[in-house]
Scaffold this active site. Structure first.
Site, PDB file in Angstrom:
ATOM      1  N   LYS A  78       1.052  -1.058   0.122  1.00  0.00           N
ATOM      2  CA  LYS A  78      -0.180   0.152  -0.032  1.00  0.00           C
ATOM      3  C   LYS A  78       0.763   1.244   0.214  1.00  0.00           C
ATOM      4  O   LYS A  78       1.723   1.511   0.915  1.00  0.00           O
ATOM      5  CB  LYS A  78      -0.914   0.169   1.305  1.00  0.00           C
ATOM      6  N   GLY A 116       4.883   3.723  10.896  1.00  0.00           N
ATOM      7  CA  GLY A 116       4.197   4.823  11.059  1.00  0.00           C
ATOM      8  C   GLY A 116       3.721   5.132  12.523  1.00  0.00           C
ATOM      9  O   GLY A 116       4.544   4.962  13.305  1.00  0.00           O
ATOM     10  N   SER A 117       2.602   5.779  12.722  1.00  0.00           N
ATOM     11  CA  SER A 117       2.173   6.311  13.865  1.00  0.00           C
ATOM     12  C   SER A 117       1.824   5.220  14.875  1.00  0.00           C
ATOM     13  O   SER A 117       1.391   4.181  14.333  1.00  0.00           O
ATOM     14  CB  SER A 117       0.839   7.191  13.999  1.00  0.00           C
ATOM     15  N   ARG A 118       1.714   5.417  16.119  1.00  0.00           N
ATOM     16  CA  ARG A 118       1.150   4.337  17.248  1.00  0.00           C
ATOM     17  C   ARG A 118      -0.243   4.342  16.760  1.00  0.00           C
ATOM     18  O   ARG A 118      -0.713   2.751  16.947  1.00  0.00           O
ATOM     19  CB  ARG A 118       1.632   5.004  18.640  1.00  0.00           C
ATOM     20  N   GLU A 152       6.706  -0.561  13.322  1.00  0.00           N
ATOM     21  CA  GLU A 152       7.420   0.184  14.217  1.00  0.00           C
ATOM     22  C   GLU A 152       6.754   1.367  14.373  1.00  0.00           C
ATOM     23  O   GLU A 152       6.003   1.964  13.374  1.00  0.00           O
ATOM     24  CB  GLU A 152       8.726   0.706  13.131  1.00  0.00           C
ATOM     25  N   CYS A 186      12.707   7.978  13.026  1.00  0.00           N
ATOM     26  CA  CYS A 186      12.385   7.528  14.180  1.00  0.00           C
ATOM     27  C   CYS A 186      13.256   7.326  15.341  1.00  0.00           C
ATOM     28  O   CYS A 186      12.817   6.998  16.438  1.00  0.00           O
ATOM     29  CB  CYS A 186      11.835   6.052  13.633  1.00  0.00           C
ATOM     30  N   GLU A 230       5.798  11.038  22.005  1.00  0.00           N
ATOM     31  CA  GLU A 230       6.748  11.393  20.860  1.00  0.00           C
ATOM     32  C   GLU A 230       6.200  12.818  20.172  1.00  0.00           C
ATOM     33  O   GLU A 230       5.133  12.816  19.928  1.00  0.00           O
ATOM     34  CB  GLU A 230       6.699  10.538  19.815  1.00  0.00           C
ATOM     35  N   GLY A 240      -1.993   4.304  13.926  1.00  0.00           N
ATOM     36  CA  GLY A 240      -1.933   3.505  12.861  1.00  0.00           C
ATOM     37  C   GLY A 240      -1.651   2.153  13.138  1.00  0.00           C
ATOM     38  O   GLY A 240      -2.195   1.157  12.633  1.00  0.00           O
ATOM     39  N   GLY A 241      -0.503   1.863  13.764  1.00  0.00           N
ATOM     40  CA  GLY A 241      -0.103   0.483  13.937  1.00  0.00           C
ATOM     41  C   GLY A 241      -0.896  -0.356  14.942  1.00  0.00           C
ATOM     42  O   GLY A 241      -1.255  -1.344  14.624  1.00  0.00           O
TER      43      GLY A 241
END
Length: 525
Positions: free
Chosen positions: A184, A241-243, A265, A302, A393, A245-246
């Site tokens: 994607k 990506g973001s927390r 990650e 990151c 973060e 999103g993960g």
């Protein structure tokens, strides 16, 4: 290379007319041509079906065939030439040198995995020969090797449009394991993604592989990604990506009838511990090095040093004086997307408005779109420990200094940290006792512990770990950078009493000497 705005599904270029995706030049706010369009359930279904059809054949390619494929992907990316660099610069606002370096890293890690595949150690071959006369029970012939999990969904990252994107580390390691990949593309750099996707598509054809080894989909919003992770034919996910999103992808993956691993990650503030003797001896040097690391690439890494921890006193004051002077001269840099810039401003505002936080300095502001004005803040250890929001973060060139009363309080702060990608000790020989006390905690908190360096910069090699305990990653046992990344997309299979003709080629008696293996517990080759 002419951009088409089309999805790449297997060997086909597919035009659809769904929701429009437009890249934005973050430096100017200009909309870039062409328009791309979101795929839907039908396109996810096509890509996953082709990947499934290709899976067994690709898994069973020889080590040499797969290594050549990885090298061919690298060659095809290089062959695009300057148009790839120019388009990536337009879509990200990143300078030429950074993009050229990232292209080199991308091709380098593809070639690294080619060498890993050829060596074959990742197969983890193990043979325990039959012992028919063993008492009280005979032992059967038992042989083990790792095999590919199956089709993998990879999500392109915003901050590395090449090295963590279409042909980035997740894709390279999945290919190396023998897994077809459905990517994607990140909506911030669709043109870059199409160029690299066409390079992979060309490599698949040149190497005579099944077309379903690779597909590239576009999707605005979350629907396509959710559909991809929900599809029963996808066997693992790679995400940077973001927390939020993960976590969303993890929830979908775990809610499936057959749950699958998500290697995400997500979030890290990468604490730097300034130990007393080093701070006393090198406060100016440390202050300058810290801001140089913090400001690199507008802090969009990151491993950016988002937290500094030190014992208060004159040495820390000297460090802060140097760091403040340095940050006041940091020019605003263009951030990758308007969304990243907005989130950065919200994070900085939250620190500035926190009553327990003091602002130490800001970088130079800019009237240009999406400019990152660097920031430096300080708080006490007591307030940091009370307020979990201070551990969030801030993705960009902003960092928080935590002032401790003594070493005991520094150790307490370390204990209360979340999982991290990195932890850094700035130390001199006289700090060895303090470092020894900190190290066991840092081993539990971070995937990479370093001394007298800065966390920005990740070497692509065999010993690298780019991972860590949650929320740095969703699985602390894995890495997304380095040759160990291949292990994420493998699983072991034991073959008991199979005749030679049914065994995988690498486990047959006449082929064992070709690859390192364990024979009855002893390493051979």
């Amino acid at each position: 290379m002419e951009l088409t705005g089309r999805l790449l599904i297997g060997k086909k270029s597919v035009a659809i007319a769904n929701a429009e995706i437009r890249a934005i030049n973050p430096a100017t706010g200009e909309l870039l041509e062409p328009a791309y369009y979101s795929g839907g359930i039908a396109e996810v279904n096509q890509a996953c079906e082709l990947a499934t059809q290709a899976s067994i054949e690709f898994r069973n390619t020889s080590l040499e065939e797969r290594a050549v494929f990885l090298e061919t992907v690298a060659e095809e990316i290089i062959a695009i030439g300057d148009p790839l660099i120019e388009r990536t610069m337009l879509e990200t606002g990143l300078p030429r040198a950074r993009i050229e370096g990232e292209r080199g890293r991308t091709c380098g890690q593809l070639r690294l995995f080619a060498s890993v595949v050829r060596a074959g150690e990742w197969l983890d071959l193990r043979i325990d020969p039959a012992m028919p006369d063993r008492q009280p029970l005979p032992r059967p012939d038992l042989r083990l090797q790792n095999i590919a999990l199956g089709p993998v969904a990879v999500f392109g990252a915003s901050n590395f449009p090449l090295a963590f994107s279409v042909a980035g580390g997740d894709t390279a390691s999945a290919f190396a394991a023998g897994c077809p990949v459905v990517v994607k593309a990140h909506s911030a750099h669709p043109g870059t993604s199409e160029m690299v996707g066409r390079a992979i598509q060309s490599a698949v054809a040149k190497c005579g592989l099944a077309e379903g080894v690779f597909s590239l989909l576009y999707g605005s919003g979350n629907e396509l990604g959710q559909a991809l992770v929900s599809d029963s034919r996808i066997k693992a996910v790679g995400f940077t990506g973001s927390r939020s999103g993960g976590l969303a992808l993890m929830n979908i993956a775990q809610s499936r009838k057959q749950p699958i691993p998500v290697y995400a990650e997500m979030s890290s503030i990468n604490p730097v511990f300034l130990l007393p003797q080093a701070l006393q001896a090198r406060s100016t040097e440390l202050g300058e090095g810290f801001i140089a690391s913090l400001a690199m690439g507008a802090g969009q890494f990151c491993t950016n040093p988002g937290l500094v921890i030190a014992v208060g006193g004159k040495a820390l004051e000297d460090f802060l004086t140097t760091a403040t002077k340095a940050i006041n001269n940091v020019a605003a840099q263009t951030m990758l997307t308007p969304g990243i810039h907005q989130a950065y401003q919200q994070g900085v505002s939250a620190l500035a408005n926190n009553q327990t936080v003091e602002s130490k300095g800001y970088g130079i502001s800019s009237d240009q779109p999406n400019g990152c004005q660097a920031g430096l803040f300080i708080t006490t250890a007591e307030d940091f420990l009370k307020d979990e929001a201070l551990r969030d973060e801030v993705f960009g060139s902003t960092s928080l200094v935590v002032e401790c009363k003594d070493i005991e309080q520094m150790l307490l702060v370390a204990t209360e940290l979340e999982g991290q990608l990195t932890a850094t000790l700035q130390m001199d020989d006289a700090d060895l006792e303090v470092a020894t006390a900190l190290l066991p905690t840092l081993e539990e908190k971070a995937g990479r512990v370093m001394v007298n360096g800065w966390p920005t910069g990740v070497e692509v090699c065999h010993a690298m770990v780019h991972g860590g305990p949650f929320p740095a990653t969703s699985d602390s046992r894995s890495t997304s950078v380095g040759s160990g990344a291949i292990q994420r997309f493998l699983r072991p299979v034991c073959y008991q009493n199979l005749p030679q003709v049914l065994l995988p080629k690498n486990l047959r008696d006449d082929n064992l000497n070709a690859t390192s293996h364990l024979l009855d517990g002893k390493r051979i080759n």
